[in-house]
Motif scaffolding. Sequence first.
Motif, PDB file in Angstrom:
ATOM      1  N   PHE A   5     -62.396  65.262  -0.106  1.00 27.99           N
ATOM      2  CA  PHE A   5     -62.276  63.859  -0.518  1.00 27.99           C
ATOM      3  C   PHE A   5     -61.021  63.650  -1.363  1.00 27.99           C
ATOM      4  O   PHE A   5     -60.274  62.683  -1.163  1.00 27.99           O
ATOM      5  N   ILE A   6     -60.775  64.565  -2.295  1.00 27.42           N
ATOM      6  CA  ILE A   6     -59.606  64.442  -3.167  1.00 27.42           C
ATOM      7  C   ILE A   6     -58.319  64.547  -2.358  1.00 27.42           C
ATOM      8  O   ILE A   6     -57.371  63.778  -2.570  1.00 27.42           O
ATOM      9  N   GLU A   7     -58.289  65.459  -1.408  1.00 24.99           N
ATOM     10  CA  GLU A   7     -57.085  65.569  -0.583  1.00 24.99           C
ATOM     11  C   GLU A   7     -56.868  64.300   0.228  1.00 24.99           C
ATOM     12  O   GLU A   7     -55.735  63.821   0.376  1.00 24.99           O
ATOM     13  N   PHE A   8     -57.948  63.718   0.746  1.00 25.81           N
ATOM     14  CA  PHE A   8     -57.810  62.477   1.514  1.00 25.81           C
ATOM     15  C   PHE A   8     -57.255  61.363   0.634  1.00 25.81           C
ATOM     16  O   PHE A   8     -56.375  60.602   1.058  1.00 25.81           O
ATOM     17  N   ILE A   9     -57.747  61.269  -0.589  1.00 26.28           N
ATOM     18  CA  ILE A   9     -57.305  60.205  -1.492  1.00 26.28           C
ATOM     19  C   ILE A   9     -55.821  60.323  -1.797  1.00 26.28           C
ATOM     20  O   ILE A   9     -55.091  59.330  -1.789  1.00 26.28           O
ATOM     21  N   VAL A  10     -55.342  61.531  -2.072  1.00 31.11           N
ATOM     22  CA  VAL A  10     -53.918  61.656  -2.406  1.00 31.11           C
ATOM     23  C   VAL A  10     -53.030  61.408  -1.183  1.00 31.11           C
ATOM     24  O   VAL A  10     -51.863  61.015  -1.334  1.00 31.11           O
ATOM     25  N   LYS A  11     -53.576  61.618   0.014  1.00 32.84           N
ATOM     26  CA  LYS A  11     -52.816  61.273   1.211  1.00 32.84           C
ATOM     27  C   LYS A  11     -52.848  59.763   1.441  1.00 32.84           C
ATOM     28  O   LYS A  11     -51.880  59.172   1.889  1.00 32.84           O
ATOM     29  N   ASP A  12     -53.964  59.159   1.128  1.00 29.65           N
ATOM     30  CA  ASP A  12     -54.116  57.720   1.286  1.00 29.65           C
ATOM     31  C   ASP A  12     -53.330  56.961   0.214  1.00 29.65           C
ATOM     32  O   ASP A  12     -52.853  55.850   0.452  1.00 29.65           O
ATOM     33  N   MET A  13     -53.183  57.568  -0.960  1.00 33.25           N
ATOM     34  CA  MET A  13     -52.487  56.945  -2.093  1.00 33.25           C
ATOM     35  C   MET A  13     -51.413  57.911  -2.590  1.00 33.25           C
ATOM     36  O   MET A  13     -51.622  58.640  -3.567  1.00 33.25           O
ATOM     37  N   PRO A  14     -50.291  57.963  -1.933  1.00 34.53           N
ATOM     38  CA  PRO A  14     -49.253  58.961  -2.238  1.00 34.53           C
ATOM     39  C   PRO A  14     -48.770  58.954  -3.679  1.00 34.53           C
ATOM     40  O   PRO A  14     -48.260  59.966  -4.161  1.00 34.53           O
ATOM     41  N   GLU A  15     -48.932  57.830  -4.371  1.00 34.96           N
ATOM     42  CA  GLU A  15     -48.471  57.778  -5.764  1.00 34.96           C
ATOM     43  C   GLU A  15     -49.213  58.753  -6.669  1.00 34.96           C
ATOM     44  O   GLU A  15     -48.777  59.040  -7.790  1.00 34.96           O
ATOM     45  N   HIS A  16     -50.348  59.285  -6.195  1.00 27.73           N
ATOM     46  CA  HIS A  16     -51.127  60.231  -6.997  1.00 27.73           C
ATOM     47  C   HIS A  16     -50.835  61.690  -6.631  1.00 27.73           C
ATOM     48  O   HIS A  16     -51.406  62.602  -7.220  1.00 27.73           O
ATOM     49  N   GLN A  17     -49.981  61.903  -5.656  1.00 26.12           N
ATOM     50  CA  GLN A  17     -49.703  63.270  -5.222  1.00 26.12           C
ATOM     51  C   GLN A  17     -48.978  64.078  -6.298  1.00 26.12           C
ATOM     52  O   GLN A  17     -49.365  65.211  -6.601  1.00 26.12           O
ATOM     53  N   ILE A  18     -47.952  63.503  -6.876  1.00 23.41           N
ATOM     54  CA  ILE A  18     -47.182  64.233  -7.891  1.00 23.41           C
ATOM     55  C   ILE A  18     -48.021  64.511  -9.143  1.00 23.41           C
ATOM     56  O   ILE A  18     -48.020  65.648  -9.642  1.00 23.41           O
ATOM     57  N   PRO A  19     -48.759  63.513  -9.679  1.00 27.50           N
ATOM     58  CA  PRO A  19     -49.576  63.809 -10.868  1.00 27.50           C
ATOM     59  C   PRO A  19     -50.618  64.902 -10.633  1.00 27.50           C
ATOM     60  O   PRO A  19     -50.799  65.776 -11.484  1.00 27.50           O
ATOM     61  N   ILE A  20     -51.302  64.867  -9.483  1.00 32.05           N
ATOM     62  CA  ILE A  20     -52.338  65.876  -9.230  1.00 32.05           C
ATOM     63  C   ILE A  20     -51.713  67.238  -8.971  1.00 32.05           C
ATOM     64  O   ILE A  20     -52.146  68.253  -9.542  1.00 32.05           O
ATOM     65  N   ARG A  21     -50.685  67.278  -8.146  1.00 30.57           N
ATOM     66  CA  ARG A  21     -50.033  68.566  -7.876  1.00 30.57           C
ATOM     67  C   ARG A  21     -49.385  69.104  -9.150  1.00 30.57           C
ATOM     68  O   ARG A  21     -49.421  70.315  -9.422  1.00 30.57           O
ATOM     69  N   GLY A  22     -48.776  68.233  -9.927  1.00 30.59           N
ATOM     70  CA  GLY A  22     -48.188  68.663 -11.197  1.00 30.59           C
ATOM     71  C   GLY A  22     -49.228  69.225 -12.136  1.00 30.59           C
ATOM     72  O   GLY A  22     -48.987  70.215 -12.839  1.00 30.59           O
ATOM     73  N   GLY A  23     -50.407  68.617 -12.159  1.00 31.83           N
ATOM     74  CA  GLY A  23     -51.490  69.119 -12.994  1.00 31.83           C
ATOM     75  C   GLY A  23     -51.967  70.491 -12.551  1.00 31.83           C
ATOM     76  O   GLY A  23     -52.288  71.353 -13.382  1.00 31.83           O
ATOM     77  N   LEU A  24     -52.030  70.695 -11.248  1.00 32.57           N
ATOM     78  CA  LEU A  24     -52.422  72.005 -10.727  1.00 32.57           C
ATOM     79  C   LEU A  24     -51.400  73.072 -11.113  1.00 32.57           C
ATOM     80  O   LEU A  24     -51.762  74.212 -11.449  1.00 32.57           O
ATOM     81  N   MET A  25     -50.123  72.702 -11.098  1.00 28.13           N
ATOM     82  CA  MET A  25     -49.078  73.639 -11.510  1.00 28.13           C
ATOM     83  C   MET A  25     -49.199  73.946 -12.997  1.00 28.13           C
ATOM     84  O   MET A  25     -49.038  75.092 -13.429  1.00 28.13           O
ATOM     85  N   TRP A  26     -49.502  72.922 -13.788  1.00 26.02           N
ATOM     86  CA  TRP A  26     -49.695  73.129 -15.235  1.00 26.02           C
ATOM     87  C   TRP A  26     -50.846  74.092 -15.473  1.00 26.02           C
ATOM     88  O   TRP A  26     -50.760  74.998 -16.307  1.00 26.02           O
ATOM     89  N   LEU A  27     -51.947  73.900 -14.738  1.00 23.14           N
ATOM     90  CA  LEU A  27     -53.129  74.747 -14.904  1.00 23.14           C
ATOM     91  C   LEU A  27     -52.803  76.196 -14.550  1.00 23.14           C
ATOM     92  O   LEU A  27     -53.248  77.128 -15.238  1.00 23.14           O
TER      93      LEU A  27
END
Length: 232
Positions: free
Chosen positions: A96-118
């Motif tokens: 579901f989360i992957e679908f949302i970030v594909k549907d709303m590309p503006e959230h791709q960088i924040p989520i991917r950036g957060g994963l990199m931070w983690l």
Amino acid sequence: MDRRESLKTLVMGGMASSLFLSSCVTDKESPVEEGDVIEENESYGRTPAEEERDEELHSKTFFSEGEMATIAILSDIIIPEDDDSVTATETGVPEFIEFIVKDMPEHQIPIRGGLMWLKRESNKRFDKSFTEISEENQLEIIDHIAYPKDFEKDSPGPIFFTNVKELVVTGYFTSEPGFKYLDYRGNTPNVWDGVPAHILEKHGMEYDQDFLKIAMDPTNRNEVMNWDNYEV
């Protein structure tokens, strides 16, 4: 993180995320075009154009296997299995989360950036990536960003966790197990048998018993009332 104590907060987070996710509707031009036809009982509330777009998004991959593994771990930390429900991953929350970030590309960088931070935080603390450390160490990091001190609330870790939490809660509580967990029944029909007797008595009123036999009979609830032959 205790599920029982945190669920109230998580559900509120889900309410916030409904606004967060609604931007995909309000900020985009409607995909409905003139001539589109929605066949009854053939859709889950989507137009043909929307269904075609959904299929296109599902066919694409955004997160790597490692990122999806991290999202799965985070999802199950936020909503683990208990006596009343299954884990978030069992309801398809990572997908579901992957679908949302594909549907709303503006959230791709924040989520991917957060994963990199983690990943960096895990390596800094334990010399291993987040998916390789023990559950105890994973919780140590998550507890720190889930309950930050006031001066840390605007730092990358807590902001990332808040966004992920909202997505996890939204995904989980819009799934069938999530509905069952909340005992959500939707527009379930019931039987109304009139104003309670003590209320009628309080106002000095009462029902006409002949009227009740006609108007309050649950067996006739789906029939259209014909008043032509009924005298008040």
